[in-house]
Design an enzyme around this catalytic site. Structure first.
Site, short mmCIF file in Angstrom:
data_model
loop_
_atom_site.label_atom_id
_atom_site.label_comp_id
_atom_site.label_asym_id
_atom_site.label_seq_id
_atom_site.Cartn_x
_atom_site.Cartn_y
_atom_site.Cartn_z
N LYS A 94 1.44 10.73 15.51
CA LYS A 94 2.63 11.31 14.40
C LYS A 94 2.27 12.72 15.02
CE LYS A 94 3.46 11.09 9.68
NZ LYS A 94 2.85 9.67 7.87
N GLU A 121 4.25 2.07 9.22
CA GLU A 121 2.94 2.52 9.41
C GLU A 121 2.05 2.16 9.04
OE1 GLU A 121 3.91 6.35 6.10
OE2 GLU A 121 2.67 7.27 7.96
N ASN A 136 -3.12 9.59 13.71
CA ASN A 136 -1.99 8.26 12.36
C ASN A 136 -0.86 8.34 13.65
OD1 ASN A 136 -0.02 6.85 11.05
ND2 ASN A 136 0.16 8.48 9.97
N GLU A 180 -2.70 13.28 4.25
CA GLU A 180 -2.46 13.19 5.85
C GLU A 180 -2.92 14.28 5.87
OE1 GLU A 180 0.98 11.33 7.60
OE2 GLU A 180 2.00 11.01 5.80
N CYS A 224 6.88 8.04 10.83
CA CYS A 224 7.34 7.99 8.83
C CYS A 224 8.18 10.05 8.81
CB CYS A 224 6.04 7.95 7.95
SG CYS A 224 6.50 7.89 6.54
N ASN A 230 5.70 5.31 4.78
CA ASN A 230 5.22 5.17 3.17
C ASN A 230 5.37 5.76 3.18
OD1 ASN A 230 2.10 3.14 3.26
ND2 ASN A 230 2.62 3.59 5.54
N1 CDT Z 1 4.28 8.67 5.03
C1 CDT Z 1 4.82 10.11 5.60
O1 CDT Z 1 4.79 10.45 6.24
N2 CDT Z 1 5.51 10.20 4.02
C2 CDT Z 1 6.30 11.29 3.60
C3 CDT Z 1 5.83 11.58 2.45
C4 CDT Z 1 6.18 13.21 2.24
S1 CDT Z 1 5.80 13.55 0.78
C5 CDT Z 1 4.24 13.92 1.08
C6 CDT Z 1 7.25 11.26 4.50
O2 CDT Z 1 7.93 12.22 4.49
O3 CDT Z 1 8.03 9.80 3.83
#
Ligand code: CDT
Length: 304
Positions: free
Chosen positions: A120, A43, A103, A139, A165, A190
């Site tokens: 996304k 991502e 995204n 985000e 993600c 990420n």
């Molecule tokens: N990039 C991404 O979606 N990261 C989320 C972090 C969640 S915490 C706000 C994940 O689910 O890994």
């Protein structure tokens, strides 16, 4: 299909796109040498994970977005992949001509043509500045909810779909693709190891990552290729553990570093069929007349 998960180590804010693309190219070459035909990048693979900062200057925000794909800095990746005869999946921040921001992941075939786009849908985090956090997760501020659903396409003999993600934590993500016969889900992430609203969960970040992908793979009889941007990025530790998961739910390859690292697996699509025709024969066993609540209700409402 031989698939490579091209995990990236951290990308710092000062790193130039051109230098990041050089790292992607190195992984592309290694993938070719190891016999892969499809390479999956994480991502937001071209920049640091910028939603960790509250920004108000639109020009500063826009600098993280791509207005064309390929653009001048990403064209070398497209050109080299075509020369090598490799397909790839790339995550990036997309700004459309009419000003929408998503995204996004793009699947590019071996001739350099974009064949599938995903934007996304499950955007985690928050939209307002929360100064108590050691880092933000904005985000919901910088992206709109994706408007494409979860499309799949036939790619090189496989039914391929994508998610990004946080999507991997939601069973609906996989099931919508499962209902279109998906056999290979491409997924970049990420994931900060520290989750400021619930630090007591931090030690389980790796477990929850694999739990989600393994359950999604098994329950939908599909391969899942989960690819991290990992390591310490601008002081924030991102989870690695990129993994290729079989339709049995078993992890068949996993990254062992938090840097740029390629893992490769032969994804036998026949292994999907075994599960799709038995335990997860949807046509035979699903009972959608009892699933109405899933699409009618968003939040949980316990009984009075
Ligand atoms: N990039 C991404 O979606 N990261 C989320 C972090 C969640 S915490 C706000 C994940 O689910 O890994």
């Amino acid at each position: 299909m031989i698939v490579a998960a091209a995990q990236l180590g951290p990308i710092q804010r000062a790193d130039r796109r051109a230098d990041v693309v050089k790292r992607l190219l190195a992984l592309l070459h290694e993938a070719k040498a190891r016999g892969a035909e499809l390479v999956v990048f994480p991502e937001l693979a071209l920049t640091t994970f910028f939603p960790r900062w509250w920004m108000e200057d639109q020009a500063e925000i826009d600098a993280f977005f791509e207005t064309e794909m390929p653009g001048p800095e990403t064209k070398p990746l497209f050109d080299e992949a075509r020369r090598l005869g490799l397909g790839f999946c790339l995550g990036y921040a997309e700004k459309t001509a009419d000003g929408h921001r998503y995204n996004t992941s793009l699947l590019v075939d071996a001739s350099g043509r974009g064949v599938l786009k995903y934007r996304k849908i499950h955007l985690p985090g928050h939209a307002e500045h929360e100064p108590w956090r050691p880092f933000q997760h904005l985000e919901k501020r910088y992206f709109e909810v994706g408007d494409l659903g979860w499309p799949v396409t036939r790619y090189s003999g496989a039914v391929v779909g994508m998610c990004i993600c946080n999507d991997r934590r939601w069973p609906e993500t996989y099931r919508v693709m499962g209902l279109q016969g998906v056999e290979l889900v491409l997924l970049g992430y990420n994931t900060p190891i520290h989750h400021p609203p619930a630090p007591e969960q931090d030690h389980l970040a790796g477990f929850h990552n694999h739990l989600s992908m393994q359950a999604g793979a098994y329950q939908n009889a599909t391969w899942v290729v989960g690819v991290a941007k990992a390591g310490r990025e601008e002081g924030c530790d991102l989870l690695g553990q990129s993994a290729i998961v079989a339709p049995s739910g078993e992890i068949v390859a996993m990254a062992s570093t938090v840097g740029d690292e390629l893992i490769v697996a032969r994804c036998d699509l026949e292994r999907c069929r075994g599960y799709k025709e038995t335990m997860f024969n949807f046509a035979k066993h699903r009972r959608p007349e009892h699933y109405r609540l899933i699409v009618e209700r968003t939040g949980a409402i316990p009984p009075a």
